[in-house]
Design a protein around this motif. Sequence first.
Motif, PDB file in Angstrom:
ATOM      1  N   UNK A 124       0.356  11.848   2.893  1.00  9.27           N
ATOM      2  CA  UNK A 124       0.101  12.781   3.990  1.00  9.27           C
ATOM      3  C   UNK A 124       0.536  14.186   3.583  1.00  9.27           C
ATOM      4  N   UNK A 163       0.578   5.415   1.146  1.00 11.07           N
ATOM      5  CA  UNK A 163      -0.184   6.361   1.948  1.00 11.07           C
ATOM      6  C   UNK A 163       0.359   7.764   1.685  1.00 11.07           C
ATOM      7  N   UNK A 170      -3.529  12.715   7.202  1.00 16.91           N
ATOM      8  CA  UNK A 170      -3.762  11.671   6.224  1.00 16.91           C
ATOM      9  C   UNK A 170      -4.599  12.202   5.066  1.00 16.91           C
ATOM     10  N   UNK A 186       3.999   0.732   2.708  1.00 19.07           N
ATOM     11  CA  UNK A 186       4.033  -0.486   3.502  1.00 19.07           C
ATOM     12  C   UNK A 186       4.412  -1.623   2.572  1.00 19.07           C
ATOM     13  N   UNK A 210       5.153   1.740   8.405  1.00 17.14           N
ATOM     14  CA  UNK A 210       5.022   2.745   7.362  1.00 17.14           C
ATOM     15  C   UNK A 210       6.365   3.463   7.246  1.00 17.14           C
ATOM     16  N   UNK A 221       0.836  -1.194   0.000  1.00 13.45           N
ATOM     17  CA  UNK A 221       0.000   0.000   0.000  1.00 13.45           C
ATOM     18  C   UNK A 221       0.873   1.247   0.000  1.00 13.45           C
ATOM     19  N   UNK A 238      -5.425   0.126   8.625  1.00 10.99           N
ATOM     20  CA  UNK A 238      -4.726   0.652   7.461  1.00 10.99           C
ATOM     21  C   UNK A 238      -4.311   2.105   7.609  1.00 10.99           C
ATOM     22  N   UNK A 239      -5.230   2.940   8.122  1.00  6.99           N
ATOM     23  CA  UNK A 239      -4.946   4.367   8.166  1.00  6.99           C
ATOM     24  C   UNK A 239      -4.231   4.706   9.468  1.00  6.99           C
ATOM     25  N   UNK A 240      -3.150   5.449   9.352  1.00 11.06           N
ATOM     26  CA  UNK A 240      -2.336   5.813  10.496  1.00 11.06           C
ATOM     27  C   UNK A 240      -2.500   7.304  10.767  1.00 11.06           C
ATOM     28  N   UNK A 283      -2.889   3.371  14.451  1.00 17.52           N
ATOM     29  CA  UNK A 283      -3.763   2.930  13.363  1.00 17.52           C
ATOM     30  C   UNK A 283      -5.146   2.648  13.928  1.00 17.52           C
ATOM     31  N   UNK A 298      -5.117   6.593   0.907  1.00 21.07           N
ATOM     32  CA  UNK A 298      -4.387   5.335   0.877  1.00 21.07           C
ATOM     33  C   UNK A 298      -4.732   4.619  -0.414  1.00 21.07           C
ATOM     34  N   UNK A 315      -4.486   0.899  -2.234  1.00 22.35           N
ATOM     35  CA  UNK A 315      -4.248  -0.498  -1.875  1.00 22.35           C
ATOM     36  C   UNK A 315      -4.052  -1.402  -3.082  1.00 22.35           C
TER      37      UNK A 315
END
Lengths: 109, 114
Positions: free
Chosen positions: A34, A32, A44, A91, A97, A30, B101-103, B96, A47, A49
């Motif tokens: 920010x 992510x 955030x 990830x 992360x 994945x 999944x989301x941090x 998380x 994301x 996937x």
Amino acid sequence: QQPVQSPQAVILREGEDAVINCSSSKALYSVHWYRQKHGEAPVFLMILLKGGEQKGHEKISASFNEKKQQSSLYLTASQLSYSGTYFCGIKAAGNKLTFGGGTRVLVKP
Amino acid sequence: SAVISQKPSRDICQRGTSLTIQCQVDSQVTMMFWYRQQPGQSLTLIATANQGSEATYESGFVIDKFPISRPNLTFSTLTVSNMSPEDSSIYLCSGTGQGGNIQYFGAGTRLSVL
């Protein structure tokens, strides 16, 4: 291993577009994204996937090319509020992360 | 989303002393992490805080220098021990959500060591 982000910095006029790239030498589960403003927590954005999937947040969207182990963040019709430092986080195996070096974005009126 | 509170928000400490940073989450999180961020730099993972057991440290970080506790699902502490000026940095707590999944991140603790 830290993903590589490019460019390191970009200056835009309000309304202009920009692309931020994030590439990894590892196979990714994945990606992510920010945004962090000075003195604040990273916020955030989205994301990704699945390979080739595009997600959107306001006028910010992103793509994820699983085969190339790359992700791109698209800032469309940029607004002053888009200024900040953008980080991609990846990830691979496990739940950790790992963040790229960041891209500083400055949107001017 | 999870709201993560850290305290103190900033501190100035003397060389050789220790500082404990607290992290409180408003809802149960599956995993908690501690990061370090030099001003203008990226975020570097220090360790994963495990509930009720020893934290899992990343390469370059050791328990004697950065002891971590996580007594329950919503609280963790990071101690920076025997500080030197090289420890001056921003320390961020992260967690998380239920999906895993989301941090989310706290606002950080800005530490200066004199």
